[in-house]
Design a protein around this motif. Structure first.
Motif, PDB file in Angstrom:
ATOM      1  N   LYS A  89       0.830  -1.196   0.000  1.00  0.00           N
ATOM      2  CA  LYS A  89       0.000   0.000   0.000  1.00  0.00           C
ATOM      3  C   LYS A  89       0.868   1.252   0.000  1.00  0.00           C
ATOM      4  N   LEU A  90       0.277   2.341  -0.459  1.00  0.00           N
ATOM      5  CA  LEU A  90       1.005   3.596  -0.477  1.00  0.00           C
ATOM      6  C   LEU A  90       1.286   4.065   0.941  1.00  0.00           C
ATOM      7  N   PHE A  91       2.444   4.683   1.130  1.00  0.00           N
ATOM      8  CA  PHE A  91       2.787   5.269   2.424  1.00  0.00           C
ATOM      9  C   PHE A  91       2.008   6.568   2.559  1.00  0.00           C
ATOM     10  N   SER A  92       0.973   6.562   3.397  1.00  0.00           N
ATOM     11  CA  SER A  92       0.109   7.734   3.502  1.00  0.00           C
ATOM     12  C   SER A  92      -0.689   7.663   4.792  1.00  0.00           C
ATOM     13  N   PHE A  93      -1.279   8.808   5.161  1.00  0.00           N
ATOM     14  CA  PHE A  93      -2.235   8.831   6.253  1.00  0.00           C
ATOM     15  C   PHE A  93      -3.561   8.263   5.759  1.00  0.00           C
ATOM     16  N   SER A  94      -4.395   7.856   6.696  1.00  0.00           N
ATOM     17  CA  SER A  94      -5.678   7.264   6.312  1.00  0.00           C
ATOM     18  C   SER A  94      -6.611   8.278   5.671  1.00  0.00           C
ATOM     19  N   HIS A  95      -6.424   9.583   5.965  1.00  0.00           N
ATOM     20  CA  HIS A  95      -7.234  10.635   5.347  1.00  0.00           C
ATOM     21  C   HIS A  95      -6.347  11.852   5.082  1.00  0.00           C
ATOM     22  N   HIS A  96      -6.809  12.701   4.166  1.00  0.00           N
ATOM     23  CA  HIS A  96      -6.053  13.910   3.839  1.00  0.00           C
ATOM     24  C   HIS A  96      -6.216  14.992   4.906  1.00  0.00           C
TER      25      HIS A  96
ATOM     26  N   ASP B  26     -10.393   7.451  12.416  1.00  0.00           N
ATOM     27  CA  ASP B  26      -9.148   6.793  12.814  1.00  0.00           C
ATOM     28  C   ASP B  26      -7.964   7.517  12.194  1.00  0.00           C
ATOM     29  N   LEU B  27      -7.066   7.983  13.042  1.00  0.00           N
ATOM     30  CA  LEU B  27      -5.872   8.696  12.585  1.00  0.00           C
ATOM     31  C   LEU B  27      -4.694   7.731  12.630  1.00  0.00           C
ATOM     32  N   PHE B  28      -4.215   7.305  11.447  1.00  0.00           N
ATOM     33  CA  PHE B  28      -3.085   6.390  11.401  1.00  0.00           C
ATOM     34  C   PHE B  28      -2.341   6.540  10.081  1.00  0.00           C
ATOM     35  N   VAL B  29      -1.130   5.961  10.045  1.00  0.00           N
ATOM     36  CA  VAL B  29      -0.295   5.954   8.845  1.00  0.00           C
ATOM     37  C   VAL B  29      -0.249   4.534   8.313  1.00  0.00           C
ATOM     38  N   ASN B  30      -0.417   4.373   6.986  1.00  0.00           N
ATOM     39  CA  ASN B  30      -0.329   3.055   6.359  1.00  0.00           C
ATOM     40  C   ASN B  30       1.136   2.639   6.259  1.00  0.00           C
ATOM     41  N   CYS B  31       1.638   2.021   7.303  1.00  0.00           N
ATOM     42  CA  CYS B  31       3.037   1.595   7.317  1.00  0.00           C
ATOM     43  C   CYS B  31       3.222   0.587   8.442  1.00  0.00           C
ATOM     44  N   ASP B  32       3.873  -0.548   8.143  1.00  0.00           N
ATOM     45  CA  ASP B  32       4.066  -1.567   9.167  1.00  0.00           C
ATOM     46  C   ASP B  32       5.433  -1.468   9.839  1.00  0.00           C
ATOM     47  N   THR B  33       6.214  -0.434   9.490  1.00  0.00           N
ATOM     48  CA  THR B  33       7.492  -0.194  10.158  1.00  0.00           C
ATOM     49  C   THR B  33       7.429   1.138  10.897  1.00  0.00           C
ATOM     50  N   ASP B  34       8.437   1.395  11.717  1.00  0.00           N
ATOM     51  CA  ASP B  34       8.439   2.617  12.517  1.00  0.00           C
ATOM     52  C   ASP B  34       8.471   3.862  11.633  1.00  0.00           C
ATOM     53  N   VAL B  35       7.800   4.899  12.089  1.00  0.00           N
ATOM     54  CA  VAL B  35       7.805   6.186  11.398  1.00  0.00           C
ATOM     55  C   VAL B  35       8.090   7.279  12.422  1.00  0.00           C
TER      56      VAL B  35
ATOM     57  N   LEU C 125      -0.245  21.065  10.361  1.00  0.00           N
ATOM     58  CA  LEU C 125       0.260  20.217   9.288  1.00  0.00           C
ATOM     59  C   LEU C 125       1.147  19.150   9.910  1.00  0.00           C
ATOM     60  N   LEU C 126       0.675  17.902   9.872  1.00  0.00           N
ATOM     61  CA  LEU C 126       1.387  16.779  10.482  1.00  0.00           C
ATOM     62  C   LEU C 126       2.130  15.995   9.404  1.00  0.00           C
ATOM     63  N   GLN C 127       3.392  15.705   9.675  1.00  0.00           N
ATOM     64  CA  GLN C 127       4.232  14.989   8.706  1.00  0.00           C
ATOM     65  C   GLN C 127       4.724  13.676   9.300  1.00  0.00           C
ATOM     66  N   ALA C 128       4.641  12.623   8.489  1.00  0.00           N
ATOM     67  CA  ALA C 128       5.187  11.311   8.854  1.00  0.00           C
ATOM     68  C   ALA C 128       6.324  10.979   7.897  1.00  0.00           C
ATOM     69  N   LYS C 129       7.401  10.402   8.438  1.00  0.00           N
ATOM     70  CA  LYS C 129       8.552  10.029   7.621  1.00  0.00           C
ATOM     71  C   LYS C 129       8.927   8.592   7.920  1.00  0.00           C
ATOM     72  N   SER C 130       9.031   7.768   6.867  1.00  0.00           N
ATOM     73  CA  SER C 130       9.358   6.357   7.041  1.00  0.00           C
ATOM     74  C   SER C 130      10.863   6.168   7.164  1.00  0.00           C
ATOM     75  N   LEU C 131      11.264   4.940   7.510  1.00  0.00           N
ATOM     76  CA  LEU C 131      12.687   4.632   7.631  1.00  0.00           C
ATOM     77  C   LEU C 131      13.399   4.742   6.284  1.00  0.00           C
ATOM     78  N   LYS C 132      12.644   4.591   5.192  1.00  0.00           N
ATOM     79  CA  LYS C 132      13.226   4.700   3.853  1.00  0.00           C
ATOM     80  C   LYS C 132      13.182   6.129   3.318  1.00  0.00           C
ATOM     81  N   GLY C 133      12.720   7.065   4.144  1.00  0.00           N
ATOM     82  CA  GLY C 133      12.713   8.464   3.731  1.00  0.00           C
ATOM     83  C   GLY C 133      11.446   8.930   3.056  1.00  0.00           C
TER      84      GLY C 133
END
Length: 330
Positions: free
Chosen positions: A110-117, A138-147, A191-199
């Protein structure tokens, strides 16, 4: 000897028939990620001669489009995560040759994104530090690794964010950094930002509304009101108007204390003469303003009763009368 020859011919025919069926019923497999509009997956159909046609068009028309050379998803496959589509394509409407395309919607990519805009949240003003905001949805990020999470705009250090892992999702919680005063600022856009381990980076907007708490007393525009009225004024006449404001949400009501000769409209604040037997003297009493939460404030009222021999002039009539007196005298 004829029988073995016939059997050999029959066997050869069956082998050729099987090869022909295999060639005419080719199967391809394709894995596509979870897609949301305007993203889509496009498959170029290069192995088919002529203009292709979709055999199961009616079944898949709401999900896929087929052009002359491309097979294209209509974008949102979120309802088919983990599902497989068996798409049958003919190379030409006049031929029996078919091409099977197995399309699997992959749940793991799945795309790395929040559940809603965007999200909407609220918190009661004056709440203690570390109070969790109520978020709609539900406020979450589509990612199974740490962000890593951080606010990049709009907080003014009023909020902070925490995350918690929930399966293949990263749940997000927002907290206050201290009490918030709605009368100073009643809403925030963060404005909330999430960053994955891969950038990879994903962003969403949090609209925070501060709920009102009844913490402000009404305020009069004057601490003391004074006016003059003539003796013999008719009952029901308006003699004075008071006004108070409340910084909290709600309405104000008025009442008088210390007099029975005057009354007040509880909504407008107009003070009215309610007795014809008032004495020729000065009246002193109080007006009280009460908000919807029961908080009160008061102001002093002084009404001077002028004897009948005095006439109350407006400024224009007073100047006119003085001018006439001067002309008559000189």
């Amino acid at each position: 000897m004829a029988a073995p020859s016939s059997l050999w011919c029959l066997g050869s025919y069956l082998i050729l028939l099987a090869l022909n069926l295999v060639m005419c019923d080719r199967v391809s497999k394709l894995h596509v990620p979870h897609l949301t509009p305007p993203d889509s997956v496009i498959i170029t159909i290069s192995s088919l001669a002529g203009k292709p046609s979709l055999v199961n068009q009616q079944e898949l028309s709401g999900i896929f489009d087929l052009s002359d050379t491309e097979f294209k998803s209509k974008g949102d496959l979120s309802g088919f995560l983990g599902g497989t589509f068996d798409i049958i394509i003919k190379s030409d409407v006049h031929t029996s040759e078919q091409h099977h395309l197995l399309v699997k919607v992959d749940n793991s990519s799945k795309l790395f994104s929040f559940s809603h805009h965007q999200y909407f949240a609220s918190v009661l003003e004056n709440s203690a530090r570390h109070t969790k905001l109520d978020v709609i949805g539900d406020l979450f990020v589509n990612c199974d690794t740490d962000v890593s999470l951080r606010f990049v705009f709009g907080t003014g250090d009023k909020f902070y964010v925490k995350r918690h892992k929930n399966g293949a999702k990263q749940g997000v919680e927002i907290y206050t950094n201290g009490p918030l005063d709605r009368e100073k600022k009643d809403s925030y856009s963060l404005l909330l930002q999430a960053k994955s381990l891969k950038g990879k980076i994903a962003q969403t907007v949090i609209h925070v509304y501060i709920q009102d708490e009844n913490d402000e007393i009404p305020e009069f525009n004057q601490t003391k009101y004074t006016t003059n009225i003539p003796a013999g004024l008719s009952v029901g006449s308006s003699v004075l108007k008071v006004h108070a404001i409340d910084k909290d949400i709600g309405t104000i009501s008025y009442h008088l204390e210390g007099t029975t000769d005057f009354s007040i409209n509880p909504i407008s604040g107009d003070i009215i003469l309610s007795s014809s037997s008032y004495s020729v003297s000065d009246y002193k009493f109080r007006v009280v303003a009460t908000d919807q939460g029961g908080l009160k404030s008061s102001a002093n009222i002084q009404i001077n009763i002028l004897p009948r021999k005095f006439k109350v002039y407006s400024s224009s009539s007073f100047v006119k009368t003085i001018s006439q007196s001067i002309r008559e005298k000189f």
